[in-house]
Design a protein around this motif. Structure first.
Motif, PDB file in Angstrom:
ATOM      1  N   ALA A  78       0.837  -1.195   0.000  1.00 16.81           N
ATOM      2  CA  ALA A  78       0.000   0.000   0.000  1.00 16.81           C
ATOM      3  C   ALA A  78       0.874   1.247   0.000  1.00 16.81           C
ATOM      4  N   TYR A  82       2.053  -1.034  -6.311  1.00 20.81           N
ATOM      5  CA  TYR A  82       1.144  -1.081  -5.169  1.00 20.81           C
ATOM      6  C   TYR A  82      -0.193  -1.709  -5.558  1.00 20.81           C
ATOM      7  N   LEU A 110      -2.759  -0.938  -3.416  1.00 21.83           N
ATOM      8  CA  LEU A 110      -3.700  -0.097  -2.703  1.00 21.83           C
ATOM      9  C   LEU A 110      -3.041   1.251  -2.424  1.00 21.83           C
ATOM     10  N   ALA A 150      -8.259  -3.628  -2.001  1.00 19.89           N
ATOM     11  CA  ALA A 150      -7.076  -3.826  -2.841  1.00 19.89           C
ATOM     12  C   ALA A 150      -7.389  -4.793  -3.965  1.00 19.89           C
TER      13      ALA A 150
END
Length: 856
Positions: free
Chosen positions: A300, A341, A343, A681
């Motif tokens: 993240a 990533y 998220l 996510a």
């Protein structure tokens, strides 16, 4: 009807050589002619033998193959009855039926013993084959092979349906293709002591592969009978060595049951779990070990500013399942690589702290790549943080509202009205109308006073609240025109009257027809303007002069209005209303109501959530899923929505800050918020889903490209040869793209060998590895650990293949109906007989020749 057919008729031409033996080496006469005739017969017989004649005869025989399961999963009484009744059935079959037996036993020695015993008891000619364990698929294939192609026959399966493998599909399809019926006789299965059949593991958030840092649900399958025992689940080779995960002391089973355990993987790669039965004497498989593939944590990007140590506190809250990487410095922020990533978490950060370019890239990645985004926070987020007009606003599930308060500031108005003789008639009435209009714009908290001049000056109504409408109306109504025009003293009177008035605005409005005397107007009006008292002028009546009144308005920083008649009344501007933002962050104690299904909440008790200490007011968009809301006012607290390929979620408070201060004692808050983050996510760094299936000695690998992955992404799958976990250095497995985005491959491994696989996306260095495992003997189990769930449904199989269901009690009188082979024929080779006859003729001719030599 019988027919003869020559397979190689061209060899008959050799029969033309038969007459040569009459003339070679010399012409035969008398006794020699007889011998030449025998030699000619040998040549003809050899020619016919080489032509391969075959005799086709109608075959009235039927083949009845009995697959008899006498393995250890069968109840003892049922086994004894089958052994006693089956020979009677075979001996009672019609003479045109050819019986054959395929016997399944517990082990190889037992299989051979049963084979010999049945062959002896049957008595009649009967072929018996023996297999050990319960490979029903292999037994059915062997039975089908015992029925010649084109012949009529039947297969009767005498079994409980439980098998050490589930590879019977091909055999059933072959029976259907040939029209061979499958009959079934169900046997009662024995109830063994408790034993393990399986260990499976899935993410507790809603299925899928387990992931580091998130709770996984381990399901342990048990079969058999056991009144009370203890089941212990252990992680065998995890970080830090062996550790006990859970212990169930009150376990019991009578048939089939599944025990569930919660487990949180600690490292990515592969983990070995072991289930053990304690305190159950006589249990079957009391230990079962399986390897579980564990996926790496989610990545993240963390954007936060206001909450001190917000990233560290959030990481501590949700655990190790999500790695929070802080955003780079502001100058490098627009260039951050979002492909790294799964998220983006924006935690109480104002929109001004995130570049517009990065906001636009995040919004695009959510829609087109499936990136997840979570906006949360308090006083620096949502409306107060300026996110309402940001590029990210359209993908959020809520509207970032910012309420404003319109304020009407207080004003003091002094009306200076000309009541001199020049205002007689219509003009004085017009001045009164303008005065009434000006006062109508005032509110009760404003003040107003009236000064009239007519050669002298006086307060027709002293400064007083504008709410005294009756007194003010009477003062205006009493005015009448008469006297001279002297304005300056009246303006001075209004100026002095406003010295002790405390209001936001002060305004003097002069109403006259323009006949103004000379005087020191400029210094007075400029001083008044400097002190915040505006002076505006109103020219009353047509055909009057306005230049000097315009000048007065300029000096007093006011406005000039012309009112030629009652049809052209002006809009008098006395003050400028202002607006101010109301605080969107609501502090206090608020009751929270939970919504949504178990996919978001799991097993968390949500009937009564702790009180919230503060939140930001927002408004849910149409189609958004509200998971938490404030009771009574229905303001969304936790909301989510699908936006393109990705998901956006908002939490209108600080997840680890002042707003959730009371939630720090709620033991499930970290699980809930971590679950929400994980479901938001996309797991986009793993472009492929990896599935593994073992069938016999082949392991089939299927890599499926996710919808959010680049369309040209290609999987690279390797074997992992490490003992526990780590990257693989094996040779890539060859995969073929069978369909768009679906890649298949196969490799051969020993049934007792475990296969660990690691997949990555070629050419995508930011992609995360995907782990998969095929445990040893995944598709084959031992006879002592057969799961009833793997059993063949005998009734359905018989119906699918056109067979019938028979009872064990009627086995001796059962007459299996044959099928297949619409016009069966039996083939007989004649060539061996012709060769034998040719050999006998040649020997006889040789004997006659030797005898004639001896006689001579």
């Amino acid at each position: 009807m019988s027919t003869i057919e020559l397979l190689h008729p061209g060899f008959l031409a050799l029969a033309l050589l038969a007459p040569l033996v009459w003339f070679w080496p010399k012409r035969a006469r008398g006794r020699a002619a007889t011998l030449a005739a025998l030699r000619s017969l040998v040549v003809v017989l050899l020619a016919f033998a080489l032509a391969r004649p075959v005799l086709w005869q109608a075959d009235e025989r039927e083949h009845a193959v009995f697959v008899v399961d006498l393995s250890r999963s069968i109840e003892a009484k049922a086994r004894e009855k089958v052994v006693a009744e089956l020979p009677k059935l075979v001996r009672a079959l019609p003479s045109n039926v050819v019986p054959e037996l395929v016997v399944i036993a517990g082990d190889e020695g037992e299989a051979r013993g049963l084979e010999d015993a049945l062959r002896a008891r049957v008595g009649a000619p009967c072929r018996v084959d023996a297999l050990h364990d319960s490979p029903l698929g292999a037994a059915l294939e062997l039975a089908l092979a015992r029925i010649p192609a084109g012949a009529r026959g039947s297969v009767t399966l005498v079994s409980d349906g439980r098998a050490t493998d589930a590879n019977w599909g091909d055999a059933l399809l072959a029976l259907q293709d040939r029209g061979i019926p499958l009959h079934a006789v169900r046997l009662d299965a024995a109830t063994p002591p408790a034993f393990f059949t399986s260990i499976t593991c899935a993410d507790a958030r809603g299925g899928g592969a387990p992931r580091v840092g998130f709770t996984a649900r381990v399901a342990v399958g048990l079969v058999g009978r056991g009144p009370a025992f203890t089941v212990v689940l252990t992680e065998v080779d995890g970080p830090g060595g062996e550790r006990e995960i859970a212990r169930r002391a009150d376990a019991s089973v009578d048939g089939t049951t599944t025990l569930s355990f919660d487990w949180e993987p600690r490292a990515p790669g592969f983990a070995r779990l072991r289930a053990t039965i304690e305190g159950a004497p006589g249990s079957g498989s009391t230990v079962l070990t399986r390897t579980i593939a564990v996926q790496p944590p989610l990545e993240a990007l963390y954007l936060g500013a206001r909450v001190a140590e917000g990233r560290e506190r959030l990481s501590e809250l949700v655990g190790s399942g999500i790695t929070f990487t802080p955003a780079p410095a502001s100058d490098a922020m627009p260039d951050v690589d979002l492909d790294r990533y799964d998220l983006v978490v924006i935690d109480d950060a104002p929109a001004a702290g995130v570049s517009d370019a990065l906001e636009q890239r995040i919004a695009t990645a959510v829609r087109e790549r499936g990136l997840g985004v979570v906006l949360c926070g308090g006083e620096a987020s949502f409306g107060p943080g300026g996110w309402a007009d940001s590029p990210l606003a359209d993908v959020l599930p809520v509207e970032c509202i910012q309420k404003e308060e319109k304020r009407d500031p207080s004003t003091t108005l002094a009306l200076v009205i000309d009541t001199s003789g020049s205002m007689v008639g219509e003009r004085i009435q017009l001045a009164k109308e303008v005065a009434r209009l000006a006062m109508s714009r005032l509110l009760p908290h404003d003040k107003v006073g009236i000064v009239e001049f007519y050669g002298a000056k006086r307060w027709a109504a002293p400064i007083q609240p504008a709410s005294n409408t009756i007194d003010l109306a009477r003062a205006i109504n009493r005015m009448d025109a008469g006297g001279g025009t002297i304005i300056l003293p009246a303006i001075e009177e209004a100026y002095y009257g406003m010295q002790n008035v405390q209001t936001r605005y002060k305004h003097v409005l002069v109403l006259t027809d323009g006949g103004v005397e000379n005087g020191a107007f400029e210094p007075l009006l400029r001083r008044m303007a400097d002190e915040g008292i505006a002076v505006s002028t109103v020219l009353i009546g047509a055909e009057t002069h306005s230049d000097f009144l315009v000048t007065l308005a300029n000096w007093g920083k006011g406005r000039f209005y012309a009112v030629p008649d009652r049809f052209n009344l002006p809009e008098i501007l006395l003050k400028q209303p202002t607006t101010s933002r109301l605080p969107a962050y609501q502090p206090g104690n608020f009751t929270v109501v939970a919504h949504g299904g178990p996919g978001w909440w799991g097993g968390v008790e949500r009937a009564q959530l702790p009180e919230l200490s503060g939140y930001v007011e927002t408004r849910a968009r149409p189609g958004a899923v509200v998971l938490m809301e404030v009771e009574g006012v229905h303001h969304p607290l936790l909301a989510t929505t699908q936006s393109g390929l990705g998901r956006a979620t908002t939490f209108a408070s600080e997840p680890a800050g002042p707003g959730t201060r009371a939630w720090s004692a709620w033991k499930d808050w970290g699980r809930v918020f971590g679950r929400v983050l994980a479901r938001t996510a996309d797991d986009g760094r793993t472009p492929f889903r990896l599935d593994v299936e073992r069938r016999g000695g082949a392991v089939h690998v299927v890599a499926t490209r996710r919808a959010s992955a680049p369309p040209d992404a290609l999987p690279v799958v390797r074997r992992d040869h490490t003992d526990v976990r780590g990257d693989s250095n094996g040779v890539p497995i060859a995969l073929d793209e069978r369909a768009d985005g679906t890649f298949r491959g196969a490799l051969f491994v020993h049934p007792d060998e475990e296969l660990r696989l690691v997949a990555r996306a070629a050419g995508l260095p930011t992609s995360a590895p995907v782990y998969a495992v095929s445990n040893a003997r995944d598709d084959v189990v031992t006879e002592s650990a057969v799961d009833p769930a793997r059993a063949l449904d005998l009734e359905r199989a018989a119906r699918a293949c056109g067979g019938t269901i028979a009872q064990l009690d009627a086995l001796a009188s059962f007459a299996p109906k044959a099928g297949g082979g619409a016009a069966p024929r039996r083939l007989a080779e004649l060539a061996p007989w012709l060769l034998a006859l040719a050999l006998a003729t040649w020997i006889f001719e040789l004997y006659q020749r030797r005898r004639d030599v001896r006689a001579a």
